[in-house]
Design an enzyme around this catalytic site. Structure first.
Site, mmCIF file in Angstrom:
data_model
loop_
_atom_site.group_PDB
_atom_site.id
_atom_site.type_symbol
_atom_site.label_atom_id
_atom_site.label_comp_id
_atom_site.label_asym_id
_atom_site.label_seq_id
_atom_site.Cartn_x
_atom_site.Cartn_y
_atom_site.Cartn_z
ATOM 1 N N ARG A 139 0.977 -1.132 -0.181
ATOM 2 C CA ARG A 139 -0.177 -0.086 0.071
ATOM 3 C C ARG A 139 0.932 1.027 -0.022
ATOM 4 N NH1 ARG A 139 -2.004 2.389 4.325
ATOM 5 N NH2 ARG A 139 -2.398 0.190 5.517
ATOM 6 N N TYR A 185 -18.804 13.339 -15.750
ATOM 7 C CA TYR A 185 -18.889 11.955 -15.582
ATOM 8 C C TYR A 185 -20.198 12.345 -13.994
ATOM 9 C CZ TYR A 185 -18.140 7.124 -13.985
ATOM 10 O OH TYR A 185 -18.231 5.616 -13.660
ATOM 11 N N ASP A 206 -9.806 16.178 -16.061
ATOM 12 C CA ASP A 206 -10.477 15.067 -15.876
ATOM 13 C C ASP A 206 -9.517 14.147 -17.566
ATOM 14 O OD1 ASP A 206 -11.195 11.872 -16.993
ATOM 15 O OD2 ASP A 206 -12.547 12.267 -14.744
ATOM 16 N N LYS A 219 -10.138 2.590 -19.406
ATOM 17 C CA LYS A 219 -10.458 3.338 -20.440
ATOM 18 C C LYS A 219 -9.186 3.129 -21.644
ATOM 19 C CE LYS A 219 -13.761 4.392 -18.165
ATOM 20 N NZ LYS A 219 -14.554 3.229 -17.893
HETATM 21 C C1 LIG Z 1 -14.833 10.146 -17.638
HETATM 22 C C2 LIG Z 1 -14.616 9.501 -16.427
HETATM 23 N N1 LIG Z 1 -13.620 9.564 -15.779
HETATM 24 C C3 LIG Z 1 -13.814 8.535 -14.558
HETATM 25 C C4 LIG Z 1 -14.563 7.634 -15.196
HETATM 26 C C5 LIG Z 1 -14.798 6.394 -13.605
HETATM 27 O O1 LIG Z 1 -13.309 6.105 -13.940
HETATM 28 P P1 LIG Z 1 -13.611 3.959 -13.496
HETATM 29 O O2 LIG Z 1 -13.932 3.199 -14.412
HETATM 30 O O3 LIG Z 1 -11.966 3.823 -13.686
HETATM 31 O O4 LIG Z 1 -13.618 4.792 -11.874
HETATM 32 C C6 LIG Z 1 -14.969 7.238 -15.978
HETATM 33 C C7 LIG Z 1 -15.313 5.645 -15.803
HETATM 34 O O5 LIG Z 1 -16.698 5.851 -16.714
HETATM 35 C C8 LIG Z 1 -15.440 8.238 -16.992
HETATM 36 O O6 LIG Z 1 -15.998 7.886 -17.620
#
Ligand SMILES: Cc1ncc(COP(=O)(O)O)c(C=O)c1O
Length: 395
Positions: A56, A109, A182, A207
């Site tokens: 960790r 999101y 993001d 992704k």
């Molecule tokens: C733009 C965006 N940010 C963050 C996330 C969160 O990612 P995770 O599912 O890996 O926690 C997503 C998930 O779909 C996303 O589309």
């Protein structure tokens, strides 16, 4: 002689010394790392000496991923976590506390929005949502009260809106707010927000970075000064990335550019064709001149990426018929994968929104979000053409 189990534990824990460097990063599947003596253990545990003691606090495979991400984002440092949401939580949580205020874009999101409105609100952090295309509204929100954080997405969901990051980051800085972006929909191949004025960049490595829909991971990158509190918060909250997951993301990085080029070339072709196809009301793709953010996208991004949205004239029944008729895409809810993934946001990712909220967010009943995969473009075009016919038959 020691007993059988003592010898078995020792025998099975002897790590090989490898003189020839492996050409891929080994998976250090270990929760604990042993020091030479008590002094070294103390020094490594407190961080006085670089090294590993407990996963960790640090793991070599996970650190290798963080270093690679730092390099690709042009950052001094980076940190890798268990999911994209863990990365967002770490980035935001390293900057705000009770009584602080966040200005964030309104098309976030959904789970990030929930982090702000549910989790952080409960802990005394207020979030104000603004339209990132309305720079006057962003500035007014930043000026209204001292703001600790401006939170943006490079390309946002599901309308594929592209933020003018240099202008927005400059506004944030002028008002003393740290700027967190993001960059999940873009990846560092399309956009490196730190070069455009952001203080921290976060990505769901689930992704495009990993690219194969087989791992959950998240990353945060920025200056060493900004990543140190991210790392410290992680030690106290967990959300640790597993070494095998780090390996899978590392495995994706060398082909990121190749994948992004193919995603974008196919997406651009499908977007241009869909725009002229009967039964289609609107196509949202950054490199189409009809896209509301086309000018910003053309300036900031080398290609339009792999995400597009298409609004069917027949509304929700047509959208459902289109999804059901598709032969190739996966009916699931992620993006940035080898697989093409088509979702109907009003009935899936954004189903909690009321019709009025959907309309305000630009989400028409017939809107579909397409994450264009790596399948042969001709096959995808033919599949979408027959699905459009099925959608038109619902009218
Ligand atoms: C733009 C965006 N940010 C963050 C996330 C969160 O990612 P995770 O599912 O890996 O926690 C997503 C998930 O779909 C996303 O589309």
């Amino acid at each position: 002689m020691d007993g059988f189990t003592t010898r078995a534990i020792r025998a099975a824990s002897r790590t090989p010394r490898v003189e020839q460097r492996p050409t891929s990063v080994p998976i250090y599947q270990a929760a604990t790392f042993s020091s030479a003596d008590a002094d070294e253990l103390g020094a490594v545990t407190t961080g006085a000496v670089a090294g590993y003691v407990y996963a960790r606090l640090g793991n070599p495979t996970v650190d290798a991923l963080a270093d690679a991400i730092a390099e690709l984002h042009g950052a001094e440092a980076a940190f890798a976590s268990a999911t994209g949401m863990a990365a967002i939580h770490l980035a935001v949580g390293s900057l705000v506390g009770a009584g602080d205020r966040i200005v964030a874009t309104r098309n976030l999101y959904g789970t990030t929005r929930a982090l702000f409105t549910r989790v952080l609100a409960r802990l005394g952090v207020e979030t104000v949502f603004v339209d990132p295309a309305d720079h006057g509204a962003v500035e007014a929100a930043l000026a209204a009260e001292p703001t600790r954080l401006l939170y943006l997405e490079t390309i946002s969901n599901p309308t594929i809106a592209v933020a003018d990051l240099p202008a927005l980051a400059a506004l944030g800085r002028r008002h003393g707010a740290a700027v967190v972006v993001d960059n999940t929909f873009a990846s560092p191949y399309l956009c490196r927000p730190l070069e455009l004025g952001a203080d921290l960049v976060v990505e769901s490595a689930t992704k495009y970075l990993s690219g194969h829909s087989d791992v959950l991971a998240g990353v945060v990158a920025g200056s060493a000064e900004r990543i140190a509190p991210v790392r410290a918060l992680h030690v106290e909250t967990g959300g640790t990335l597993a070494p095998f997951s780090a390996f899978l993301v590392l495995r994706g990085l060398p082909t990121l550019a190749l994948r992004m080029e193919r995603h974008a070339a196919t997406a651009a072709r499908l977007a241009a064709w869909l725009e002229t196809a009967p039964g289609v009301a609107r196509v949202l793709y950054p490199m189409l001149s009809s896209h509301p953010d086309h000018a910003v996208a053309a300036l900031l991004l080398p290609t339009g990426g792999g995400m597009l949205a298409v609004e069917l004239a027949g509304g929700a029944p047509a959208a459902r018929a289109f999804v059901d008729a598709l032969r190739i895409p996966e009916r699931t809810a992620s993006l940035g994968s080898i697989h093409t993934i088509v979702v109907h946001p009003p009935s899936t990712t954004h189903r909690q929104l009321t019709p009025a909220e959907l309309e305000a967010a630009g989400i028409a009943p017939g809107l579909l979000r397409v994450s264009v995969g790596l399948e042969d473009p001709d096959d995808l075009a033919a599949d979408m053409a027959q699905a459009l016919e099925a959608a038109r038959a619902t009218r």
